[in-house]
Design a protein around this motif. Structure first.
Motif, PDB file in Angstrom:
ATOM      1  N   ALA A 179       2.452  20.241 -21.211  1.00 47.48           N
ATOM      2  CA  ALA A 179       3.332  19.704 -20.166  1.00 47.48           C
ATOM      3  C   ALA A 179       2.606  19.575 -18.835  1.00 47.48           C
ATOM      4  CB  ALA A 179       4.546  20.608 -19.994  1.00 47.48           C
ATOM      5  N   ILE A 180       3.067  18.628 -18.009  1.00 53.19           N
ATOM      6  CA  ILE A 180       2.608  18.494 -16.629  1.00 53.19           C
ATOM      7  C   ILE A 180       3.668  19.124 -15.730  1.00 53.19           C
ATOM      8  CG2 ILE A 180       1.959  16.892 -14.811  1.00 53.19           C
ATOM      9  CD1 ILE A 180       1.274  14.847 -16.940  1.00 53.19           C
ATOM     10  N   ASP A 181       3.231  19.907 -14.780  1.00 51.01           N
ATOM     11  CA  ASP A 181       4.167  20.564 -13.865  1.00 51.01           C
ATOM     12  C   ASP A 181       4.310  19.738 -12.599  1.00 51.01           C
ATOM     13  OD1 ASP A 181       5.724  22.199 -12.346  1.00 51.01           O
ATOM     14  OD2 ASP A 181       4.291  23.842 -12.193  1.00 51.01           O
ATOM     15  N   TRP A 182       5.458  19.069 -12.458  1.00 46.14           N
ATOM     16  CA  TRP A 182       5.754  18.265 -11.277  1.00 46.14           C
ATOM     17  C   TRP A 182       6.777  18.964 -10.392  1.00 46.14           C
ATOM     18  CZ3 TRP A 182       2.195  15.088 -10.465  1.00 46.14           C
ATOM     19  CH2 TRP A 182       1.673  14.245 -11.460  1.00 46.14           C
ATOM     20  N   SER A 183       7.088  20.224 -10.641  1.00 42.31           N
ATOM     21  CA  SER A 183       8.187  20.875  -9.931  1.00 42.31           C
ATOM     22  C   SER A 183       7.964  20.958  -8.420  1.00 42.31           C
ATOM     23  CB  SER A 183       8.422  22.274 -10.495  1.00 42.31           C
ATOM     24  OG  SER A 183       7.264  23.085 -10.353  1.00 42.31           O
ATOM     25  N   ALA A 184       6.696  20.921  -7.961  1.00 41.78           N
ATOM     26  CA  ALA A 184       6.415  21.017  -6.524  1.00 41.78           C
ATOM     27  C   ALA A 184       6.072  19.672  -5.892  1.00 41.78           C
ATOM     28  CB  ALA A 184       5.270  22.008  -6.278  1.00 41.78           C
ATOM     29  N   LEU A 185       6.165  18.580  -6.639  1.00 37.48           N
ATOM     30  CA  LEU A 185       5.838  17.268  -6.091  1.00 37.48           C
ATOM     31  C   LEU A 185       7.012  16.712  -5.304  1.00 37.48           C
ATOM     32  CD1 LEU A 185       3.750  14.970  -5.947  1.00 37.48           C
ATOM     33  CD2 LEU A 185       4.804  13.999  -7.994  1.00 37.48           C
ATOM     34  N   ARG A 186       6.738  16.228  -4.088  1.00 40.43           N
ATOM     35  CA  ARG A 186       7.775  15.706  -3.205  1.00 40.43           C
ATOM     36  C   ARG A 186       7.488  14.242  -2.875  1.00 40.43           C
ATOM     37  NH1 ARG A 186      11.231  19.929  -3.450  1.00 40.43           N
ATOM     38  NH2 ARG A 186      12.228  19.277  -1.500  1.00 40.43           N
ATOM     39  N   LEU A 187       8.508  13.535  -2.415  1.00 37.79           N
ATOM     40  CA  LEU A 187       8.355  12.117  -2.106  1.00 37.79           C
ATOM     41  C   LEU A 187       9.209  11.732  -0.908  1.00 37.79           C
ATOM     42  CD1 LEU A 187       7.231   9.305  -2.957  1.00 37.79           C
ATOM     43  CD2 LEU A 187       9.309   9.029  -4.342  1.00 37.79           C
ATOM     44  N   THR A 188       8.575  11.026   0.031  1.00 33.74           N
ATOM     45  CA  THR A 188       9.297  10.374   1.133  1.00 33.74           C
ATOM     46  C   THR A 188       9.161   8.877   0.926  1.00 33.74           C
ATOM     47  OG1 THR A 188       8.914  12.194   2.678  1.00 33.74           O
ATOM     48  CG2 THR A 188       9.406  10.037   3.632  1.00 33.74           C
ATOM     49  N   LEU A 189      10.267   8.164   0.944  1.00 32.30           N
ATOM     50  CA  LEU A 189      10.283   6.740   0.617  1.00 32.30           C
ATOM     51  C   LEU A 189      11.041   5.961   1.676  1.00 32.30           C
ATOM     52  CD1 LEU A 189       9.708   4.491  -1.493  1.00 32.30           C
ATOM     53  CD2 LEU A 189      11.881   5.097  -2.572  1.00 32.30           C
ATOM     54  N   GLU A 190      10.352   4.974   2.261  1.00 30.25           N
ATOM     55  CA  GLU A 190      10.964   4.164   3.304  1.00 30.25           C
ATOM     56  C   GLU A 190      10.825   2.683   2.982  1.00 30.25           C
ATOM     57  OE1 GLU A 190       8.866   5.548   6.756  1.00 30.25           O
ATOM     58  OE2 GLU A 190      10.434   7.023   7.209  1.00 30.25           O
ATOM     59  N   LEU A 191      11.844   1.922   3.286  1.00 31.19           N
ATOM     60  CA  LEU A 191      11.820   0.461   3.136  1.00 31.19           C
ATOM     61  C   LEU A 191      11.729  -0.200   4.504  1.00 31.19           C
ATOM     62  CD1 LEU A 191      14.572  -0.428   0.485  1.00 31.19           C
ATOM     63  CD2 LEU A 191      12.114  -0.138   0.133  1.00 31.19           C
ATOM     64  N   THR A 192      11.001  -1.325   4.547  1.00 31.84           N
ATOM     65  CA  THR A 192      11.023  -2.192   5.724  1.00 31.84           C
ATOM     66  C   THR A 192      11.671  -3.531   5.399  1.00 31.84           C
ATOM     67  OG1 THR A 192       8.769  -2.926   5.201  1.00 31.84           O
ATOM     68  CG2 THR A 192       9.007  -1.119   6.775  1.00 31.84           C
ATOM     69  N   LYS A 193      11.651  -3.915   4.126  1.00 35.42           N
ATOM     70  CA  LYS A 193      12.335  -5.117   3.628  1.00 35.42           C
ATOM     71  C   LYS A 193      12.966  -4.773   2.282  1.00 35.42           C
ATOM     72  CE  LYS A 193       9.436  -8.842   5.540  1.00 35.42           C
ATOM     73  NZ  LYS A 193       8.608 -10.017   5.178  1.00 35.42           N
ATOM     74  N   PRO A 194      14.095  -5.351   1.974  1.00 31.37           N
ATOM     75  CA  PRO A 194      14.884  -6.336   2.732  1.00 31.37           C
ATOM     76  C   PRO A 194      15.660  -5.738   3.899  1.00 31.37           C
ATOM     77  CG  PRO A 194      15.998  -5.760   0.712  1.00 31.37           C
ATOM     78  CD  PRO A 194      14.674  -5.070   0.660  1.00 31.37           C
ATOM     79  N   VAL A 195      15.748  -4.382   3.939  1.00 28.72           N
ATOM     80  CA  VAL A 195      16.374  -3.710   5.075  1.00 28.72           C
ATOM     81  C   VAL A 195      15.509  -2.517   5.443  1.00 28.72           C
ATOM     82  CG1 VAL A 195      18.733  -4.399   4.483  1.00 28.72           C
ATOM     83  CG2 VAL A 195      17.786  -2.264   3.552  1.00 28.72           C
ATOM     84  N   ALA A 196      15.613  -2.053   6.671  1.00 24.86           N
ATOM     85  CA  ALA A 196      14.902  -0.848   7.086  1.00 24.86           C
ATOM     86  C   ALA A 196      15.762   0.360   6.744  1.00 24.86           C
ATOM     87  CB  ALA A 196      14.628  -0.889   8.584  1.00 24.86           C
TER      88      ALA A 196
END
Length: 256
Positions: A179-196
């Motif tokens: 198995a791969i341990d992704w339990s500590a992986l985080r993500l910030t996701l922002e859009l600029t298009k089609p909306v901010a």
């Protein structure tokens, strides 16, 4: 070999797959705690890493692009992540210092763009299989300059200089063992298009489902670096490809 954990750089459920996969998705977020259900790597598994891969590396560039009749897109950026690989195949990917990834896509005439920033870590045990190495031929030795005549009978010319051969380049494939341990992986996701809009703010990777994935065109890689793929290494440069068929993200790293 296809990536075994979710999509690698899929620019949509709308027609463009930059990378594919088959396998188990990361655990979805718990509705009350926001944590993932990813299991830690099995402690009994053992792997191997090629000698040229062993060490600590830092990403200098991450890129990927593709096109189809319905869509096209690209992603770039991502310097600053650190990857440590030991001879037994244990790999730790630390994204805490990684710069954002910028992405753009044109899907069925609709423009989508934004940025994604990973944080936290992921760990796995991998097994690498080399497909061979090639030694780069060095330039011919430069002949020495003929000696200048001298009154001394013992004067001699300089010895010829020989260029050192470049280190061998090696290519191969790797895949996670257990198995791969992704339990500590985080993500910030922002859009600029089609909306901010900010879709995720330092959230567990398991939160990248439903609305966040659909609004971003499913562009984000959910198994960065540690999924199966291909590698090449020479000297102080290591390149990881998210898929042996040439699709997926290409991670370029420098030894530190």
């Amino acid at each position: 070999m296809r990536v075994p954990t979710v999509a690698v750089l899929t620019l949509a459920g709308l027609g463009l797959a930059v990378g594919g996969c088959a396998g188990t998705e990361p655990g979805a977020a718990d509705p009350t705690t926001g944590t993932t259900s990813s299991a830690a790597p099995e402690p009994t598994v053992s792997g191997t890493a090629s000698g040229c891969m062993v060490g600590t590396w830092r990403t200098t560039q991450v890129s990927g692009q593709a096109s189809s009749a319905a869509a096209s897109g690209s992603i770039s950026g991502g310097s600053g992540a650190t990857v440590t690989i030991n001879p037994s195949g244990q790999v730790r990917a630390d994204f805490s210092g990684m710069q954002p990834l910028s992405f753009t896509a044109d899907v069925a005439g609709n423009s989508v763009s934004g940025s994604a920033t990973y944080g936290g870590q992921g760990t796995a045990t991998i097994k690498a299989s080399s497909s061979g190495s090639t030694t780069t031929t060095s330039a011919p030795a430069t002949p020495a300059t003929p000696p200048v005549p001298s009154a001394s009978p013992s004067a001699t010319g300089a010895a010829p200089t020989t260029a050192a051969p470049a280190p061998a380049a090696e290519e191969g494939t790797w895949e996670p063992v257990g198995a791969i341990d992704w339990s500590a992986l985080r993500l910030t996701l922002e859009l600029t298009k089609p909306v901010a809009a900010q879709l995720l703010n330092n959230a567990p990777i398991g939160d990248y489902i439903d609305d966040a994935a659909n609004q971003s065109g499913k562009v984000i890689e959910t198994d960065p670096i540690l999924g199966a793929g291909a590698y090449s290494c020479q000297g102080s440069t290591l390149t990881l490809k998210g898929d042996t068929d040439g699709d997926g993200l290409i991670w370029t790293l420098t030894k530190i």
